[in-house]
Each structure stands twice: as C-alpha cells, then as structure tokens.
Design an enzyme around this catalytic site. Structure first.
Site, PDB file in Angstrom:
ATOM      1  N   ILE A 570       7.858  17.243  17.172  1.00 54.59           N
ATOM      2  CA  ILE A 570       7.613  16.467  18.400  1.00 54.59           C
ATOM      3  C   ILE A 570       8.369  17.080  19.584  1.00 54.59           C
ATOM      4  O   ILE A 570       7.795  17.336  20.652  1.00 54.59           O
ATOM      5  CB  ILE A 570       8.036  14.991  18.209  1.00 54.59           C
ATOM      6  CG1 ILE A 570       7.122  14.350  17.163  1.00 54.59           C
ATOM      7  CG2 ILE A 570       7.975  14.226  19.520  1.00 54.59           C
ATOM      8  CD1 ILE A 570       7.541  12.978  16.726  1.00 54.59           C
ATOM      9  N   ARG A 602      21.701  22.447  14.010  1.00 50.41           N
ATOM     10  CA  ARG A 602      22.626  23.560  13.789  1.00 50.41           C
ATOM     11  C   ARG A 602      22.904  24.378  15.054  1.00 50.41           C
ATOM     12  O   ARG A 602      24.014  24.816  15.277  1.00 50.41           O
ATOM     13  CB  ARG A 602      22.064  24.495  12.707  1.00 50.41           C
ATOM     14  CG  ARG A 602      22.264  23.953  11.297  1.00 50.41           C
ATOM     15  CD  ARG A 602      21.851  24.965  10.264  1.00 50.41           C
ATOM     16  NE  ARG A 602      20.429  25.230  10.332  1.00 50.41           N
ATOM     17  CZ  ARG A 602      19.512  24.494   9.714  1.00 50.41           C
ATOM     18  NH1 ARG A 602      19.863  23.470   8.979  1.00 50.41           N
ATOM     19  NH2 ARG A 602      18.235  24.798   9.826  1.00 50.41           N
ATOM     20  N   THR A 651      14.569  13.259  17.496  1.00 54.29           N
ATOM     21  CA  THR A 651      14.854  13.273  16.057  1.00 54.29           C
ATOM     22  C   THR A 651      14.434  11.919  15.480  1.00 54.29           C
ATOM     23  O   THR A 651      13.984  11.032  16.205  1.00 54.29           O
ATOM     24  CB  THR A 651      16.369  13.434  15.788  1.00 54.29           C
ATOM     25  OG1 THR A 651      17.035  12.230  16.196  1.00 54.29           O
ATOM     26  CG2 THR A 651      16.963  14.597  16.562  1.00 54.29           C
ATOM     27  N   GLU A 702       8.655   4.166  24.511  1.00 49.57           N
ATOM     28  CA  GLU A 702       7.236   3.895  24.290  1.00 49.57           C
ATOM     29  C   GLU A 702       6.710   4.533  23.016  1.00 49.57           C
ATOM     30  O   GLU A 702       5.947   3.915  22.265  1.00 49.57           O
ATOM     31  CB  GLU A 702       6.437   4.404  25.501  1.00 49.57           C
ATOM     32  CG  GLU A 702       4.935   4.191  25.428  1.00 49.57           C
ATOM     33  CD  GLU A 702       4.558   2.711  25.378  1.00 49.57           C
ATOM     34  OE1 GLU A 702       4.392   2.218  24.240  1.00 49.57           O
ATOM     35  OE2 GLU A 702       4.449   2.059  26.429  1.00 49.57           O
ATOM     36  N   ASP A 774       8.201   2.428   7.532  1.00 55.52           N
ATOM     37  CA  ASP A 774       7.959   2.886   8.896  1.00 55.52           C
ATOM     38  C   ASP A 774       7.198   1.830   9.700  1.00 55.52           C
ATOM     39  O   ASP A 774       7.508   1.562  10.868  1.00 55.52           O
ATOM     40  CB  ASP A 774       7.169   4.198   8.820  1.00 55.52           C
ATOM     41  CG  ASP A 774       7.123   4.878  10.156  1.00 55.52           C
ATOM     42  OD1 ASP A 774       8.209   5.166  10.697  1.00 55.52           O
ATOM     43  OD2 ASP A 774       6.006   5.074  10.680  1.00 55.52           O
ATOM     44  N   LYS A 778       8.306  -0.540  13.087  1.00 51.73           N
ATOM     45  CA  LYS A 778       7.523  -0.783  14.309  1.00 51.73           C
ATOM     46  C   LYS A 778       7.356  -2.284  14.541  1.00 51.73           C
ATOM     47  O   LYS A 778       7.416  -2.760  15.684  1.00 51.73           O
ATOM     48  CB  LYS A 778       6.160  -0.097  14.205  1.00 51.73           C
ATOM     49  CG  LYS A 778       6.307   1.427  14.195  1.00 51.73           C
ATOM     50  CD  LYS A 778       5.003   2.134  13.926  1.00 51.73           C
ATOM     51  CE  LYS A 778       5.231   3.628  13.870  1.00 51.73           C
ATOM     52  NZ  LYS A 778       4.101   4.378  13.374  1.00 51.73           N
ATOM     53  N   GLY A 895       0.652  12.067  15.270  1.00 55.50           N
ATOM     54  CA  GLY A 895       0.484  13.488  15.579  1.00 55.50           C
ATOM     55  C   GLY A 895       1.425  13.893  16.700  1.00 55.50           C
ATOM     56  O   GLY A 895       1.763  13.095  17.579  1.00 55.50           O
TER      57      GLY A 895
END
Ligand code: ADP
Ligand code: ASP
Ligand code: MG
Length: 918
Positions: A570, A602, A651, A702, A774, A778, A895
């Site tokens: 992302i 890292r 992340t 968002e 997950d 939400k 995606g």
C-alpha cells in the site's frame, strides 16, 4: 601602487608615536620614498612603485613630480587630462572569494579583458580570508602573543605562492620585493603593537588594508600581462572619508572627487584596478571603510565616475530571498529596489554592504550582483522601482521580497508608569545609549508609552544598561521607572518588500507562520514606510523562524512535509501515486507534497527538501540508513521551513499505531489505513479522539474501512449533520466478498478460497481472512465512530476456519486440508438456495441495541448484497433519514491501488483543511 609603511623596518621604538603617520615616522622613511603632496597642506608619501608596476604613465608622473612642486603639476594636469565621467565607465567589484586563488585571479583578469565597456574601473577585495588573517595578526600582537610572527609568515607565503603562479620576470620580482618590504614593515609595526599591548584604530586600519593592496597589484599585473593597458589605483590617494562615532565612515565626496580628478590627470587610463576597502582621512591617515567595505568603495567610485553600472561579483547567483546558507529553498530575486536592497543588507544579508546603495542611488546607477562562478546566471539588478515594476520576470505575487536576520543582539526594555506623557523620555533613553557608544538597531514603543524597548548588539548591552541605570537612577529609586531589563540572546528577523506597503494581511501571514512554527515574538517594529517588518525572537529560534516565514511567502500555498511509514504494497503504491500526481497538484491546486522520509522496519531514507519519488525504491535500497522511528519523526517534523507535517502509516502494525497519540500531541497530522489504533483498546482510542478534537491536528483513517470507498467520511457526514445512525451492515471484506460471490453452482468452498488466493485477493494465509477478525476490526471502527463504546472482544465473530484447522501448520497445509470440510458449507449454500437466498459474510453494527456482530448471513437474491461481483464491498447505512431505503456505498473495497487512493484522498483532505483551494 601603495603607500609606504609609516615605519621603517629599522626604526626604533623611540621613534613611534601613537599616530603611525606622525611627522617623526614620515621623516624616518624619507630616504625610502619620494615626497609629494596630494592636497594642499598635507604632505603625503608614496613608494615609487609606479615605474615598476604601472608602465609609462606612472613613470612620467614620478619623473615630473621630481621636477616641480606637486600642486602646480597637478593643477596643470587637471587641465591636460580631464576625467571623462559618465556612461562610458563600468565599475566592477570582485569580492574576496573571486580572487581567492591564483586561478581565480586569472579568471577575474579574463573577465576584465573581455568586458567590452569603453572604460572600466575594477575594485578588488583582499584574497579571501586575508582580511581575517590581518585582523588576527593585530589581535595576537595586542595580546602579546608572539605567534603573530608565524601568522604573518603565512600571509607572506600565501601571496608569494600566488604571485609565483601568476607572474614572471620583472613583474614577479617587483611584486615580491614590494611584498617583502611590506611584510617587514608590518612586522615592525606588529612588534610595536605587541610591546604597547594596544593598537590604535589607525594602526589597525593600516595593517588590515594590505590585503587589498596586494590583491590589486596582483590583479593589475595579470590584466596587463593579458595585454590590456591598466593602472593600479591605491584608493587611499583618492577616497577621503570622515570617521564617525559608530564604527562607520562618511565619504567626503567633494574632496574625493577633487583627488580623483588629480589622480586621473596623472594616471589617465581606460582600465583601472582599484583597492577596495581602504581610504584616507582628511588628514591623510590611512583608514578603511570597515568590514566588507569594498562594496561601498565600488559604490562611491561609481558615483564619482557617474558610471553606467556597478557590478558586484561574488560567489552566489545574486540576492536571494533569504540567506541561502540558512534557507536552501531561497530563490534569486531578479530585481530589487534600492530601498529593498538597503533594508535587506541592513538587516543582515551580507551579500551587499548596506552603505553601497546611497552613493549610486543619487545618480540612478544600477547595481548588479553576479556570480563569478556561474556566468550564465543573470544576477540581481538593484535599481529604481519604476524600472523594476516594468520587468515581468520577477515573482511579483509575493509582497515580501526577502528576509534577513541579525544575530547576537540583546533587547533592552525600559519600563515604568512614569514614562507616559513625559516629553523627553525617549530622548533621555537614547541619549544615554549614544553616550555608551552603542548602535540601536531597532526600536519599539507601545502606544501606552509604558515601555520602550530596543535592540543593540549583544557586546554593547552591558555598557548600555549601565548608562541607562546611571541616567535613570533617580527615576528608578522613585518608582517612576520599574525596570531596565536586558534580554540577551536575541535575533532580529526582518521581512522586506516595497510592495508590503499598503498590502493588507502581510503581517498577519508573517505572524501566523511564526505561530505555526511555535516561535515566540518578543518585540515588533514596522516603520511607516511599511517596507519592513522586524521581529525580535530568541536566537535559537532564528533559523527555524527564517525558514518558516520564507516558506510561507515563497513556497506553494499549502506545503506539507510527509513521512511515509511502511513502503510495502500500500505504501509503495501510494508513493507511486504521489509521484504521478505531484506536478498536477502543484500547478493546479497549489498543493506541494514533499516526502521527506520513507521508513520500513529495517531501512529508512531521509531528505531535507523532498525525496525524488521517481527513484524512491533505489534510494531506499541503496542509500537507506538503519530505520529509527524517533530520528525519522524528528527529521520529518524538524523541517521548519514547511509548516505542516503529516505521518502516513501504511503498516498494519500496532507498534506504529501506539505512537499516534504522541505524534498528534506534537502537532503532527496522522493519516493511515492501519486499523490497529481505532480497533485497539477502547481507552486508548478515546484518548486519541479526544486529543484530535482538542487540537488543530488532524487524524484521518478513511482507508481503514472499505479501502478507497467513502465509508468513514459518509458516516461522519451523517453524524455531523444530525442524522441518527440505526444500523450499519455490510460486506467489509473484499476477500470474503470474492469468495462468496464465486461460491456458486457446483463449486466447492475450498475451490473458491483457492481461486481467491490465486487471484491475489487473500492474505498469504487465507485463514487471516476467513477468521473474520479483520471484518470485526472494521465493525468496531464504525461502531465507535457511531458512538458505541465497544471493545473488539465484545463483537461475536463467526470464524469460517474449521475448528480443527485453526492451529494446524502452514497456509499450504491448510489449503490441502480445507476440502475435507467442504460439505458443511455446501449444505448451508443448498439450504439458502432452497429459500431463494445467498450466503454473505457480513459485519453488523446494531447501534440501537449497542452491539456488533460478524457472521455468515443469508440474503434474498434481490437484496443488494446478493448482486455483488468480484471483490466489491457494500455498506448499507440505515439511519433516521435513510430508514426505509438505506444509504448504500458500493465498490471495490480491497487492493493496493484503491487503498492507497483512499489514503491519498485523506492527504488531499488534509491539504484543503490547511488552506489549499478546493
Ligand atoms: P564577497 O566576499 O564576495 O563580498 P560576501 O561573503 O561578503 O562575499 O557575500 C556573499 C555571501 O552573502 C554569500 O556567499 C551568501 O552566503 C551570503 N548571503 C547572506 N544573505 C544573502 C542573500 N539574501 N542573498 C545572497 N547571499 C546572501
Ligand atoms: N576585505 C575586506 C573585508 O573582508 C573588505 C571586503 O572584502 O569587502 O572586510
Ligand atoms: Mg562582501
């Protein structure tokens, strides 16, 4: 050509008086020099270096001076060769860096030879660092430190080596013999200073001026060597100045003009190389125009010659909007008015000596500042404003042209109720300051007349305070004055621009920029010319303040410093989107997004001005340093030239999310698709949101729900406009949407899962999707947004991972074993189909009953949830306003492209919150 040292190398101490040019000394050196009078009643002496240095003109002059009295000779000469004043003359001034090495002197000579002006006068500074070295000699000698001898040797060596490189034959021999003679004289003089433990100003001026004498001799010799006839002018023979009490001198233009005419009559030449910096008093005592005075020399000579133009050659492309050493984004100002240039230089832009302006302004002579190391740059033209306004190359939109700073100041505040309405208080205060010999740089008085405050150089403040205390002792004792306070460690920041006059809002913008950079203003002054706003700030804030105000007036309106955390799928996509869109945003919307740092777990890569996003992957890989979150944040936020900073957490890490509170508290905006903060412990979430509401820092998330779909903002919009949320129900997982959209016909559930994995829709281990956690995150995010105080553990989640496979082995093993459980799911599908329904994995926020669930549900085939394709998300808001027909948001909800797009639109939302046009 140069004056003889006033002390012969062989002179003894007894011959010295405090005035190095006393008759005694002159008599001492008579055997070495030829007498001649420059002005009535003031015998002057010069070494006859003319025949050696200057070819035939000087030779004639030396011979004739032997034959007859100087005054008669000069009067005749004036008649013979009158100085041709006017446009035929160009003045060039070369700063120390321009003549810093033999190579550079050659370069300057080349420029002089190639200049096509009919007549030219070249003013030259000492080779770079030489004036400092000369002052250092005096300091050492005064403090009786014998190392002045070796320091003087270094001065000798520097000029000797330069001469060896530049000159040959007689030229070289003459220069070296003269140099040695000067050095010997200086040695004697420094010895005298060392014995006395003190150097008078004239001693000191005499010593330090040698740098210019040597550089002018070297340069003129090289110009001649290059085939151009050229005379060397020792400006002590021409420029006459009166000392003042404030470490400045005032030119005597009349007398200087007379001496110039005389000098020219004896040295008529179309190319003159003149010493910068040095001059004489009316009593013919050598003096200087004080530090950086060569610019002033050039301007005085420009006025005396009525020259066409004065070009100041230096090491920068012109006058920048701020000191380029302090503000890397400073821009070159193509044109400046005399007034603006004066204000800039007075307030510390040392590219030009402040007093350079006045002499040329009188005759409308333009000054051009140019870079000797970059001849292609056109430089800055300083001229009358009318000429400037016609030029359209200049950035006219900013009313502030430039900023300058002065460090090492102290503020003095004289305060007391007894000052109001008492005439003469200001005069008494500044009279005392004058008596202390201090220079007042700015003054500010509130209209209540309760206090007067002013800035003086820090080194003068003790004397000023003492003088004021003595002067106002009685007023202090009587309580009419409450205090005389000294605030040390201050700096002045000045904003300069002729267009500031009568432009409303300039000071508001300036102070707003300072406030945003968290800078406290201690005093303010704006003259009624309105060309300048001056603020006094703490010295340690000075560069930060300079950068902040500069960026406010010179960068695009909304500039945001960005730190991207997690350049994975992302984050990486976001960086690519930023790369592709940056130019459009800048041009069309005035939004300037600067990625100042990218950090993975890292490695990180940092930049001060903005990472080149076309090569960010290479930079991170090849030039990255060890990741360090604290350093990263400090770097991105520490760039005070950009008033707004946002950290974008791409992340899925709760460790990164745990920083948000701190970041928001420090004034950093946070944008993230990471669900961890908003779905973590309730208490932390509430603290975060409370902080967000209290401060003007923004926290946007968002993309935590529905990727780029407007879910959170729709919900917030409904709530903010007073709607009541009853229920939110939706397919929040693109993966599970895809699986159930394709779990049709005879296809087994495990096949649908495998296909989703192959199409790249699942997490590496599909159990992470099938477990429903997950989706639960939400649901909790939307539940909390709707006002429910729920923990993640309060949401019952129906996992689609068969119990026996929950803990077993790798993702591959899981996929191998999943078919064993296909039957159960096939049965459920059959039951649903029999009822004309489909299976959908949904999350529900039941606001009315204050709970949330995540489960597999059945929906009629006509229901919008049954109509989906691919990995679409669909979310239905049932509210008071949308009770019968829920408000539905539908579209691809997974995606990298759409998620990054969601983050990007949050960034633009932030920009518009911060003032970008919509
Ligand atoms: P020179 O020896 O040629 O006289 P100076 O060191 O006196 O040169 O002046 C040039 C320097 O002034 C530049 O190198 C630059 O660092 C500094 N400077 C400070 N403020 C400005 C400004 N606003 N624009 C350009 N230069 C500036
Ligand atoms: N050389 C002198 C100085 O450094 C004058 C000048 O260069 O302008 O102050
Ligand atoms: Mg200078």
């Amino acid at each position: 050509m140069a004056f003889a040292s006033p002390i012969s190398p062989s002179c003894s101490l007894h011959n010295l008086s405090s005035n190095p040019f006393s008759k005694h000394n002159k008599i001492l050196i008579l055997n070495k020099i030829q007498p001649f009078s420059l002005s009535h009643g003031h015998p002057f002496f010069r070494v006859d270096c003319g025949s050696r240095w200057q070819g035939k003109d000087s030779l004639n002059y030396s011979l004739s001076s032997f034959v007859t009295s100087a005054d008669i000779l000069l009067d005749e000469a004036v008649e013979k060769t009158q100085l041709p004043k006017g446009d035929t003359w160009s003045i060039h001034k070369f700063g120390g860096t321009c003549v810093g090495t033999s190579e550079r002197i050659r370069n300057v000579a080349d420029i002089i030879v190639k200049d096509e002006s009919e007549r030219k006068l070249v003013v030259v500074s000492a080779m770079s660092k030489v004036t400092d070295m000369m002052y250092d000699l005096i300091d050492r000698a005064q403090s009786r430190d014998d190392s002045y001898v070796t320091a003087l040797d270094a001065v000798l060596e520097k000029h000797k080596l330069t001469a060896l490189d530049l000159l040959e034959g007689d030229d070289l021999a003459n220069f070296l013999s003269r140099l040695h003679q000067d050095i010997n004289n200086l040695k004697a003089m420094l010895r005298a200073i060392s014995i006395a433990g003190h150097a008078t100003e004239s001693f000191s001026d005499f010593v330090v001026g040698h740098g210019e004498l040597w550089s002018a001799q070297l340069l003129s010799a090289v110009v001649r060597k290059n085939g151009l006839d050229c005379t060397c002018m020792d400006t002590r023979e021409v420029l006459v100045v009166n000392p003042t009490s404030s470490n400045q001198v005032d030119p005597d233009y009349m007398e200087s003009g007379r001496r110039l005419e005389k000098w020219y009559s004896h040295n008529p030449c179309n190319t003159i190389v003149a010493t910068g910096f040095i001059a004489s008093t009316p009593q013919n005592i050598p003096t200087t125009l004080k530090r950086d005075g060569s610019d002033f020399s050039a301007a005085i000579l420009g006025a005396l010659f009525r020259a066409r133009q004065v070009t100041i050659w230096t090491d920068v492309d012109g006058v920048y909007s701020a000191d380029p050493r302090k503000v890397s984004e400073a821009v070159i100002l193509k044109k400046l008015s005399y007034q603006e240039a004066w204000e800039m230089s007075y307030f510390g832009a040392n590219v030009l000596h402040p007093r350079t302006i006045i002499p040329v302004m009188v005759y409308d002579i333009p000054i051009v500042i140019r870079n000797i190391f970059n001849l292609s740059a056109r430089g800055t033209m300083i001229c009358r404003p009318a000429g400037c306004e016609n030029e359209n190359g200049q950035r006219m939109e900013s009313p502030v042209k430039g900023f300058a700073t002065i460090d090492n100041l102290a503020l003095v505040n004289v305060e007391g109720t007894g000052m109001a309405g008492v005439p003469g208080t200001a005069s008494d205060i500044f009279g005392a300051v004058r008596d202390a010999g201090a220079n007042v740089i700015m003054i500010s008085q509130a209209s209540s007349e309760h206090s007067v405050c002013f800035a003086v150089p820090e080194k003068e403040v003790n004397a000023v305070a003492a003088a004021l205390e003595a002067r106002f002792r009685q007023a202090l004792d009587a309580g009419r004055l409450s205090q005389i306070a000294v605030i040390p460690n201050c700096s002045i920041l000045a904003a300069v621009g002729q267009k500031m006059a009568s432009t409303p809002g300039v000071s508001a913008t300036l102070f707003n920029a300072l406030a945003k950079a968290n800078i406290n203003v201690r005093a303010i002054a704006q003259g009624c010319s309105e060309y300048n706003i001056t603020v006094v700030i703490k010295r340690e804030d000075c560069i930060r303040a300079l950068q902040a105000v500069h960026s406010r007036f010179y960068l695009s309106r909304t500039t945001i410093a960005m730190g991207i955390i997690g350049p994975g799928l992302i984050g990486g996509t976001l960086l690519d989107q930023l790369r592709d869109q940056a130019a459009v945003l800048k041009e069309k919307f005035n939004i300037d997004l600067r990625v100042l740092g990218i950090t993975g777990s890292r490695t990180m890569f940092l930049s001060n001005t903005g990472i080149d996003l076309s090569i960010w992957r290479d930079l991170l890989r090849e030039k990255g340093e060890k990741a360090d979150m604290q350093k990263f944040v400090q770097h991105v936020h520490g760039n005070h030239s950009i008033p707004n900073t946002v950290l974008v957490d791409c992340t899925a890490d709760s460790y990164v999310a745990s920083y948000y509170h701190d970041w928001l508290r420090q004034g950093l905006h946070v944008i993230t698709p990471n669900k961890k903060a908003n779905s973590g412990p309730l208490e932390q979430y509430l603290k975060l949101r409370a902080l967000q509401r209290q401060s003007y820092t923004h926290y946007f998330y968002e993309a935590t729900v529905g990727a780029g779909l407007p879910i959170v903002s729709t919900l917030q919009g409904l709530l903010e406009t007073g709607d009541k949320i009853l229920r939110i129900e939706g397919i929040f997982s693109g993966t599970l949407s895809y699986i159930f959209n394709n779990f049709v016909g005879t296809r087994a559930f495990s096949e649908a899962v495998k296909e989703a994995k192959e199409a790249g829709y699942t997490e590496p281990d599909p159990r992470d999707d099938l477990s429903g956690t997950d989706v639960a995150r939400k649901v909790i995010i939307l539940a909390r947004e709707s006002g429910l105080k729920l923990e993640l553990s309060d949401i019952p989640v129906q996992s689609l991972v068969p119990e026996p496979l929950k803990a077993s082995g790798s993702a591959e093993e899981f996929l191998l074993q999943l078919p064993q459980f296909d039957e159960d799911m096939a049965e459920r599908r059959q039951e649903a189909e029999a009822a004309g329904e489909v299976l959908r994995y949904v999350g529900v926020v039941d606001v009315v009953n204050q709970k949330g669930t995540v489960e597999l549900r059945r929906y009629k085939k006509e229901h919008p949830f049954a109509q989906l394709s691919g990995s679409d998300n669909i979310i239905a808001f049932t509210t008071q306003r949308y009770e019968k027909q829920p408000l539905i948001v539908r579209g691809p909800g997974a995606g990298a492209e759409v998620t990054a797009g969601g983050v990007f639109s949050d960034i633009l939302r932030l920009a518009s919150y911060l003032g970008a046009p919509s």
